[in-house]
Design a protein around this motif. Sequence first.
Motif, PDB file in Angstrom:
ATOM      1  N   ALA A 571       0.832  -1.200   0.000  1.00 39.09           N
ATOM      2  CA  ALA A 571       0.000   0.000   0.000  1.00 39.09           C
ATOM      3  C   ALA A 571       0.869   1.255   0.000  1.00 39.09           C
ATOM      4  O   ALA A 571       2.044   1.221   0.386  1.00 39.09           O
ATOM      5  N   PRO A 572       0.326   2.388  -0.436  1.00 40.31           N
ATOM      6  CA  PRO A 572       1.074   3.654  -0.400  1.00 40.31           C
ATOM      7  C   PRO A 572       1.594   3.958   1.000  1.00 40.31           C
ATOM      8  O   PRO A 572       0.958   3.636   2.002  1.00 40.31           O
ATOM      9  N   ARG A 573       2.779   4.569   1.037  1.00 40.26           N
ATOM     10  CA  ARG A 573       3.444   4.995   2.267  1.00 40.26           C
ATOM     11  C   ARG A 573       3.835   3.819   3.166  1.00 40.26           C
ATOM     12  O   ARG A 573       3.949   3.954   4.373  1.00 40.26           O
ATOM     13  N   SER A 574       4.049   2.659   2.572  1.00 39.90           N
ATOM     14  CA  SER A 574       4.504   1.497   3.339  1.00 39.90           C
ATOM     15  C   SER A 574       6.018   1.437   3.475  1.00 39.90           C
ATOM     16  O   SER A 574       6.533   0.867   4.443  1.00 39.90           O
ATOM     17  N   LEU A 575       6.742   1.991   2.500  1.00 37.52           N
ATOM     18  CA  LEU A 575       8.188   1.821   2.465  1.00 37.52           C
ATOM     19  C   LEU A 575       8.883   2.914   3.269  1.00 37.52           C
ATOM     20  O   LEU A 575       8.604   4.099   3.087  1.00 37.52           O
ATOM     21  N   PRO A 576       9.793   2.517   4.151  1.00 37.20           N
ATOM     22  CA  PRO A 576      10.506   3.511   4.956  1.00 37.20           C
ATOM     23  C   PRO A 576      11.454   4.349   4.102  1.00 37.20           C
ATOM     24  O   PRO A 576      12.106   3.846   3.186  1.00 37.20           O
ATOM     25  N   LYS A 577      11.488   5.629   4.444  1.00 37.34           N
ATOM     26  CA  LYS A 577      12.397   6.552   3.779  1.00 37.34           C
ATOM     27  C   LYS A 577      13.163   7.321   4.834  1.00 37.34           C
ATOM     28  O   LYS A 577      12.754   7.401   5.998  1.00 37.34           O
ATOM     29  N   THR A 578      14.271   7.910   4.425  1.00 33.75           N
ATOM     30  CA  THR A 578      15.009   8.780   5.325  1.00 33.75           C
ATOM     31  C   THR A 578      14.244  10.086   5.491  1.00 33.75           C
ATOM     32  O   THR A 578      13.261  10.359   4.796  1.00 33.75           O
ATOM     33  N   SER A 579      14.717  10.938   6.397  1.00 33.00           N
ATOM     34  CA  SER A 579      14.066  12.227   6.634  1.00 33.00           C
ATOM     35  C   SER A 579      14.122  13.117   5.412  1.00 33.00           C
ATOM     36  O   SER A 579      13.349  14.070   5.299  1.00 33.00           O
ATOM     37  N   SER A 580      15.024  12.811   4.477  1.00 32.12           N
ATOM     38  CA  SER A 580      15.114  13.618   3.260  1.00 32.12           C
ATOM     39  C   SER A 580      14.416  12.958   2.078  1.00 32.12           C
ATOM     40  O   SER A 580      14.531  13.411   0.950  1.00 32.12           O
ATOM     41  N   GLY A 581      13.684  11.855   2.330  1.00 34.08           N
ATOM     42  CA  GLY A 581      12.874  11.256   1.285  1.00 34.08           C
ATOM     43  C   GLY A 581      13.527  10.154   0.487  1.00 34.08           C
ATOM     44  O   GLY A 581      12.970   9.700  -0.515  1.00 34.08           O
ATOM     45  N   LYS A 582      14.723   9.688   0.898  1.00 36.69           N
ATOM     46  CA  LYS A 582      15.383   8.610   0.169  1.00 36.69           C
ATOM     47  C   LYS A 582      14.902   7.261   0.689  1.00 36.69           C
ATOM     48  O   LYS A 582      14.753   7.046   1.889  1.00 36.69           O
ATOM     49  N   LEU A 583      14.675   6.323  -0.238  1.00 33.49           N
ATOM     50  CA  LEU A 583      14.293   4.973   0.148  1.00 33.49           C
ATOM     51  C   LEU A 583      15.427   4.300   0.926  1.00 33.49           C
ATOM     52  O   LEU A 583      16.602   4.413   0.569  1.00 33.49           O
ATOM     53  N   GLN A 584      15.070   3.573   1.972  1.00 34.43           N
ATOM     54  CA  GLN A 584      16.045   2.824   2.757  1.00 34.43           C
ATOM     55  C   GLN A 584      16.006   1.366   2.291  1.00 34.43           C
ATOM     56  O   GLN A 584      15.330   0.518   2.873  1.00 34.43           O
ATOM     57  N   ARG A 585      16.736   1.084   1.210  1.00 35.21           N
ATOM     58  CA  ARG A 585      16.636  -0.233   0.577  1.00 35.21           C
ATOM     59  C   ARG A 585      16.989  -1.375   1.515  1.00 35.21           C
ATOM     60  O   ARG A 585      16.344  -2.424   1.507  1.00 35.21           O
ATOM     61  N   LEU A 586      18.042  -1.185   2.302  1.00 38.81           N
ATOM     62  CA  LEU A 586      18.465  -2.282   3.158  1.00 38.81           C
ATOM     63  C   LEU A 586      17.439  -2.562   4.244  1.00 38.81           C
ATOM     64  O   LEU A 586      17.202  -3.716   4.613  1.00 38.81           O
ATOM     65  N   GLU A 587      16.801  -1.521   4.765  1.00 39.95           N
ATOM     66  CA  GLU A 587      15.742  -1.737   5.749  1.00 39.95           C
ATOM     67  C   GLU A 587      14.526  -2.393   5.094  1.00 39.95           C
ATOM     68  O   GLU A 587      13.888  -3.268   5.681  1.00 39.95           O
ATOM     69  N   ILE A 588      14.220  -1.954   3.862  1.00 43.17           N
ATOM     70  CA  ILE A 588      13.097  -2.574   3.144  1.00 43.17           C
ATOM     71  C   ILE A 588      13.390  -4.053   2.894  1.00 43.17           C
ATOM     72  O   ILE A 588      12.507  -4.907   3.026  1.00 43.17           O
ATOM     73  N   ARG A 589      14.631  -4.357   2.546  1.00 41.22           N
ATOM     74  CA  ARG A 589      15.015  -5.762   2.364  1.00 41.22           C
ATOM     75  C   ARG A 589      14.791  -6.549   3.647  1.00 41.22           C
ATOM     76  O   ARG A 589      14.232  -7.658   3.628  1.00 41.22           O
ATOM     77  N   ASP A 590      15.206  -5.975   4.786  1.00 37.60           N
ATOM     78  CA  ASP A 590      15.054  -6.676   6.062  1.00 37.60           C
ATOM     79  C   ASP A 590      13.579  -6.845   6.433  1.00 37.60           C
ATOM     80  O   ASP A 590      13.178  -7.892   6.964  1.00 37.60           O
ATOM     81  N   LEU A 591      12.774  -5.822   6.169  1.00 36.17           N
ATOM     82  CA  LEU A 591      11.337  -5.920   6.459  1.00 36.17           C
ATOM     83  C   LEU A 591      10.675  -6.988   5.595  1.00 36.17           C
ATOM     84  O   LEU A 591       9.816  -7.740   6.059  1.00 36.17           O
ATOM     85  N   THR A 592      11.089  -7.045   4.324  1.00 35.21           N
ATOM     86  CA  THR A 592      10.532  -8.050   3.420  1.00 35.21           C
ATOM     87  C   THR A 592      10.944  -9.448   3.858  1.00 35.21           C
ATOM     88  O   THR A 592      10.147 -10.385   3.870  1.00 35.21           O
ATOM     89  N   ARG A 593      12.191  -9.589   4.225  1.00 39.20           N
ATOM     90  CA  ARG A 593      12.703 -10.886   4.676  1.00 39.20           C
ATOM     91  C   ARG A 593      11.946 -11.371   5.914  1.00 39.20           C
ATOM     92  O   ARG A 593      11.654 -12.565   6.056  1.00 39.20           O
ATOM     93  N   ALA A 594      11.609 -10.426   6.811  1.00 40.70           N
ATOM     94  CA  ALA A 594      10.896 -10.784   8.040  1.00 40.70           C
ATOM     95  C   ALA A 594       9.387 -10.839   7.839  1.00 40.70           C
ATOM     96  O   ALA A 594       8.645 -11.024   8.813  1.00 40.70           O
ATOM     97  N   ASP A 595       8.936 -10.653   6.593  1.00 43.21           N
ATOM     98  CA  ASP A 595       7.502 -10.690   6.260  1.00 43.21           C
ATOM     99  C   ASP A 595       6.727  -9.636   7.046  1.00 43.21           C
ATOM    100  O   ASP A 595       5.593  -9.875   7.476  1.00 43.21           O
ATOM    101  N   ARG A 596       7.342  -8.457   7.195  1.00 37.84           N
ATOM    102  CA  ARG A 596       6.708  -7.376   7.951  1.00 37.84           C
ATOM    103  C   ARG A 596       6.108  -6.306   7.043  1.00 37.84           C
ATOM    104  O   ARG A 596       5.600  -5.307   7.524  1.00 37.84           O
ATOM    105  N   LEU A 597       6.186  -6.503   5.732  1.00 40.61           N
ATOM    106  CA  LEU A 597       5.471  -5.649   4.788  1.00 40.61           C
ATOM    107  C   LEU A 597       4.280  -6.436   4.262  1.00 40.61           C
ATOM    108  O   LEU A 597       4.430  -7.555   3.782  1.00 40.61           O
ATOM    109  N   ARG A 598       3.111  -5.850   4.337  1.00 48.14           N
ATOM    110  CA  ARG A 598       1.901  -6.566   3.924  1.00 48.14           C
ATOM    111  C   ARG A 598       1.821  -6.604   2.401  1.00 48.14           C
ATOM    112  O   ARG A 598       1.620  -5.585   1.749  1.00 48.14           O
ATOM    113  N   ASP A 599       1.988  -7.809   1.854  1.00 50.44           N
ATOM    114  CA  ASP A 599       1.905  -8.005   0.407  1.00 50.44           C
ATOM    115  C   ASP A 599       0.431  -8.027   0.013  1.00 50.44           C
ATOM    116  O   ASP A 599      -0.345  -8.871   0.483  1.00 50.44           O
TER     117      ASP A 599
END
Length: 605
Positions: A571-599
């Motif tokens: 869903a929109p606004r699910s992916l973590p970003k830094t305070s300046s709006g950059k995607l945090q790919r490594l955190e997103i990878r970890d969240l996906t690995r832990a099944d903490r993002l709702r597919d």
Amino acid sequence: MTREKFMTTISFVRAGAALSLGPGLGVHPERQAVPIAPGRRAAPAPGLHDALRERARAAPEATAFYFIDTDERLSTLTNAALLAHARAAAGALARRGVGSGARVLLSFATGPDVVVALFGCVLLGAVPILLEPPFASKRALSWRSRAAAILRGAGARALIVEASLHEQAETVARGAAAPPVLVPADLAGSDDFDDEPAPAPDALAFIQYTSGTTSEPRGVMVSHRALLANARGIGEISGYREGELSLGWLPLHHDMGLVGVVLAPFLHGLPVALLPPLSFVLRPQRWLWAMHHLRGALSPAPNFAYQLCLGKIGDDQLAGLDLGAWRLAYNGAEFIDAGTVAAFRRRFGPYGLPARSVHPVYGMAEFVLAATFPAADSEPRVDFVARERLNRDGVAAPVAPDDPAALAFVGVGRPFPGHAMKIVDAAGVALPERVQGQIVLRGPSLTEGYVGDPDASAAALRDGWLCTGDLGYVADGELFVTGRCKELVVKAGRNYHPQALEAAAGRVPGARAGCIAAFGEYDPADGTEAVVVVVETAETGRDALARLARAVERAVLAETGLRPDRVVLVAPRSLPKTSSGKLQRLEIRDLTRADRLRDLMPRDA
């Protein structure tokens, strides 16, 4: 003395009528006579301390800052008022035991208060550290945690926060060494503070906490010498002209906002206009209409902002827009997409945007802000290279623009005079042109290191060179940035850049461009990485989601030659970003690995 009383004795801001940032808006009266044709070059002051005092002496009633709030109300701050209020702020800090060299944490929404607090630190010789305020109650806990970490790590001697944060800041202070907590009303008072002498060149000008895309945020120490060297370089290459206005909506805790929008132009005597970040995010056209109204010449933003303007602004919201004064539209702070650059120029050219205004640049906080710039009057250069050669061998072999297997990278110019850059391999050996490696930098803009972290400082600064962690290559002397060393996707022995996968997915209807993350996840069964693309979407319904997932797979395969092993729709606004709006790919990878993002897409679809 109350703030209300103070504002009646010294005009804090000149309040103007409410604007309507859209069709029908004219040009601000103060900006109507500003010539667009080249004029006299703007010379930099010896430092911020001198610039503040000299501007108030030479042109006391000239506007130093314009502010447009989220309600589209305009206010202005003159050079004389800025100096008076900065003196009052410096005196308030001094009375609480804060002296030259002391570190002060500032946390404000964009507006007059943060500017006054910032320049109060400048006059006192204190070292400001800007921290993003929480924009929602649910972010209050993370704000307190980050503020506490900065207090401990940087040894801040005071906190200055907006009034709504006072209670939370007091809680944070009690958990640290109990430094004083001030709000804007506490900075009001007499302006008879005796200015401290200008700080030594090697003294710290400010501490910039990094966004933390691939690691924990670190405090980058920036000296006055480095700030002035970088600001001079920006002004020289950009060709700052007297009377030009710098305008931006980027947060001031971000290096592009603080240095690119405010400090570099201010050092050159230019007026500055500020909009709150939320104002742009809610209605991107506000940025363009503010440039129209104030005849803005200089404005920076990350690539996602230009893409947002393309996708969120309708033609009916642009009637009468004139961007003819926008001489340099800097694009930096994140990976620059060639398609976005071209589309922005096409879309807004009919509204007066000069053909050569889009200005791709490269830099980072560890180099104050800017590392490489193209010439101000140059066309953006796009280099088309063979995808297979780059992925397999790291060689950027040129191919025709219409080659179906081409990768496109945007040139970001050359180092400033007196600065140096090279591309190196894993052993630190310099590589020839058109061979990809790590970008390393050297010069007077270099950071002093990270606050309280000698190990990280030693890892980043080697033999006088900054190891950026960014990948790129040089062609004809110009730098082309290709990605991050730690974020490469390795598939069957080949290297793929996540930005290329994300850009391809972002062009699929239904995918939210700029809200897509691609990464590799090691698959022991195959002995290689599985490629995962996480896509934010507003689509709902099983069939629509299935079509979108298939379309993303096809688009990524067609543009990069790599088929994703998995497409995750969120869903929109699910992916973590830094305070300046950059995607945090490594955190997103970890969240996906832990099944903490709702597919949103059922696994059996």
